[in-house]
Motif scaffolding. Structure first.
Motif, PDB file in Angstrom:
ATOM      1  N   ILE A  51       3.299   6.313   4.584  1.00  0.00           N
ATOM      2  CA  ILE A  51       3.985   5.252   5.593  1.00  0.00           C
ATOM      3  C   ILE A  51       3.857   4.035   4.630  1.00  0.00           C
ATOM      4  O   ILE A  51       4.452   2.802   5.578  1.00  0.00           O
ATOM      5  CB  ILE A  51       3.154   5.931   7.223  1.00  0.00           C
ATOM      6  CG1 ILE A  51       3.661   6.939   7.515  1.00  0.00           C
ATOM      7  CG2 ILE A  51       3.230   4.431   7.391  1.00  0.00           C
ATOM      8  CD1 ILE A  51       3.148   7.692   8.147  1.00  0.00           C
ATOM      9  N   LEU A  52       2.264   3.654   4.738  1.00  0.00           N
ATOM     10  CA  LEU A  52       2.189   3.025   3.985  1.00  0.00           C
ATOM     11  C   LEU A  52       2.979   1.452   2.998  1.00  0.00           C
ATOM     12  O   LEU A  52       3.104   0.449   3.104  1.00  0.00           O
ATOM     13  CB  LEU A  52       0.205   2.240   3.358  1.00  0.00           C
ATOM     14  CG  LEU A  52      -0.322   2.040   4.377  1.00  0.00           C
ATOM     15  CD1 LEU A  52      -1.869   2.008   4.136  1.00  0.00           C
ATOM     16  CD2 LEU A  52      -0.411   1.275   5.852  1.00  0.00           C
ATOM     17  N   GLU A  53       3.451   2.610   2.039  1.00  0.00           N
ATOM     18  CA  GLU A  53       4.591   1.893   1.104  1.00  0.00           C
ATOM     19  C   GLU A  53       5.605   1.633   2.135  1.00  0.00           C
ATOM     20  O   GLU A  53       6.664   0.562   1.301  1.00  0.00           O
ATOM     21  CB  GLU A  53       5.363   3.225   1.006  1.00  0.00           C
ATOM     22  CG  GLU A  53       4.049   3.320  -0.803  1.00  0.00           C
ATOM     23  CD  GLU A  53       4.734   4.588  -1.578  1.00  0.00           C
ATOM     24  OE1 GLU A  53       5.960   5.721  -1.179  1.00  0.00           O
ATOM     25  OE2 GLU A  53       3.606   4.962  -2.662  1.00  0.00           O
ATOM     26  N   LYS A  54       6.022   1.523   2.513  1.00  0.00           N
ATOM     27  CA  LYS A  54       7.337   1.177   3.727  1.00  0.00           C
ATOM     28  C   LYS A  54       7.019   0.424   5.192  1.00  0.00           C
ATOM     29  O   LYS A  54       8.177  -0.507   4.821  1.00  0.00           O
ATOM     30  CB  LYS A  54       7.661   2.719   4.184  1.00  0.00           C
ATOM     31  CG  LYS A  54       8.355   3.617   3.551  1.00  0.00           C
ATOM     32  CD  LYS A  54       8.882   4.964   4.177  1.00  0.00           C
ATOM     33  CE  LYS A  54       9.572   5.841   3.277  1.00  0.00           C
ATOM     34  NZ  LYS A  54      10.126   7.100   3.779  1.00  0.00           N
ATOM     35  N   LEU A  55       5.777   0.127   5.255  1.00  0.00           N
ATOM     36  CA  LEU A  55       5.666  -0.931   6.250  1.00  0.00           C
ATOM     37  C   LEU A  55       6.134  -2.710   5.457  1.00  0.00           C
ATOM     38  O   LEU A  55       5.167  -2.958   4.748  1.00  0.00           O
ATOM     39  CB  LEU A  55       3.974  -0.953   6.811  1.00  0.00           C
ATOM     40  CG  LEU A  55       4.026   0.398   7.952  1.00  0.00           C
ATOM     41  CD1 LEU A  55       2.321   0.487   7.866  1.00  0.00           C
ATOM     42  CD2 LEU A  55       4.463   0.093   8.953  1.00  0.00           C
ATOM     43  N   PRO A  56       6.146  -3.006   6.499  1.00  0.00           N
ATOM     44  CA  PRO A  56       6.407  -4.536   6.437  1.00  0.00           C
ATOM     45  C   PRO A  56       4.865  -5.020   6.287  1.00  0.00           C
ATOM     46  O   PRO A  56       4.184  -4.284   6.782  1.00  0.00           O
ATOM     47  CB  PRO A  56       6.895  -5.299   7.472  1.00  0.00           C
ATOM     48  CG  PRO A  56       6.648  -4.619   8.810  1.00  0.00           C
ATOM     49  CD  PRO A  56       6.859  -3.156   7.546  1.00  0.00           C
ATOM     50  N   SER A  57       4.679  -6.035   5.610  1.00  0.00           N
ATOM     51  CA  SER A  57       3.400  -6.795   5.171  1.00  0.00           C
ATOM     52  C   SER A  57       3.002  -7.028   6.772  1.00  0.00           C
ATOM     53  O   SER A  57       3.657  -7.771   7.374  1.00  0.00           O
ATOM     54  CB  SER A  57       3.436  -7.951   4.777  1.00  0.00           C
ATOM     55  OG  SER A  57       2.451  -8.980   4.403  1.00  0.00           O
ATOM     56  N   GLY A  58       1.461  -6.823   7.056  1.00  0.00           N
ATOM     57  CA  GLY A  58       0.890  -6.882   8.102  1.00  0.00           C
ATOM     58  C   GLY A  58       0.861  -5.884   9.317  1.00  0.00           C
ATOM     59  O   GLY A  58       0.455  -6.342  11.057  1.00  0.00           O
ATOM     60  N   ARG A  59       1.640  -4.911   8.520  1.00  0.00           N
ATOM     61  CA  ARG A  59       1.748  -4.328   9.760  1.00  0.00           C
ATOM     62  C   ARG A  59       0.726  -2.661   9.603  1.00  0.00           C
ATOM     63  O   ARG A  59       0.396  -2.612   7.575  1.00  0.00           O
ATOM     64  CB  ARG A  59       3.062  -3.107  10.046  1.00  0.00           C
ATOM     65  CG  ARG A  59       3.759  -4.310  10.837  1.00  0.00           C
ATOM     66  CD  ARG A  59       3.507  -3.629  12.386  1.00  0.00           C
ATOM     67  NE  ARG A  59       4.035  -4.408  13.245  1.00  0.00           N
ATOM     68  CZ  ARG A  59       5.016  -4.688  14.343  1.00  0.00           C
ATOM     69  NH1 ARG A  59       3.219  -3.548  14.751  1.00  0.00           N
ATOM     70  NH2 ARG A  59       4.996  -5.502  15.332  1.00  0.00           N
TER      71      ARG A  59
END
Length: 124
Positions: A51-59
């Motif tokens: 999930i973190l690989e696919k999240l935009p910065s700040g999320r």
């Protein structure tokens, strides 16, 4: 007492797991159509990393439960430091960068999420 994996050292410092979530881990085990992934460190880490690989910065989404009937992961909003954070459903989107977060499926807090799951479980 059960040992649950709660991403020690990997979460935003201000994030607090909801008290009711911790109680539900101990008391409910699996709940409704969901199971708490904190029972499985390797799967928890895999979900968080994916999930973190696919999240935009700040999320920051914190996975906490997996649906038995669909390929859906329930996640806390890691940017919500209220001690009863919003819950988003991650459905395996290829990218979360362009996601409209205001229109994404979410519940206002964990209490609402767990109440729905308990109702489903109790009516089964």
């Amino acid at each position: 007492m059960n040992n649950f994996y709660l991403y020690e050292g990997l979460l935003p410092s201000a994030f607090v797991f909801p008290h009711d979530f911790l109680n539900s881990l101990r008391e409910d085990g699996d709940i409704g159509l969901w199971w708490y992934i904190a029972k499985n460190k390797d799967f928890s880490d895999l979900c968080l990393e994916t999930i973190l690989e696919k999240l935009p910065s700040g999320r920051f989404l914190i996975p906490f439960a997996k649906s038995n009937e669909a390929d859906v992961i329930a996640c806390f909003d890691g940017n919500d430091c209220t001690a009863n954070p919003r819950v988003f459903n991650y459905k395996g989107e290829a990218t979360l960068t362009d996601m409209d977060w205001d229109k994404s499926f979410k519940l206002s807090d964990f209490d609402k999420w767990v109440a729905i799951q308990r109702k489903i479980r109790d009516n089964s």
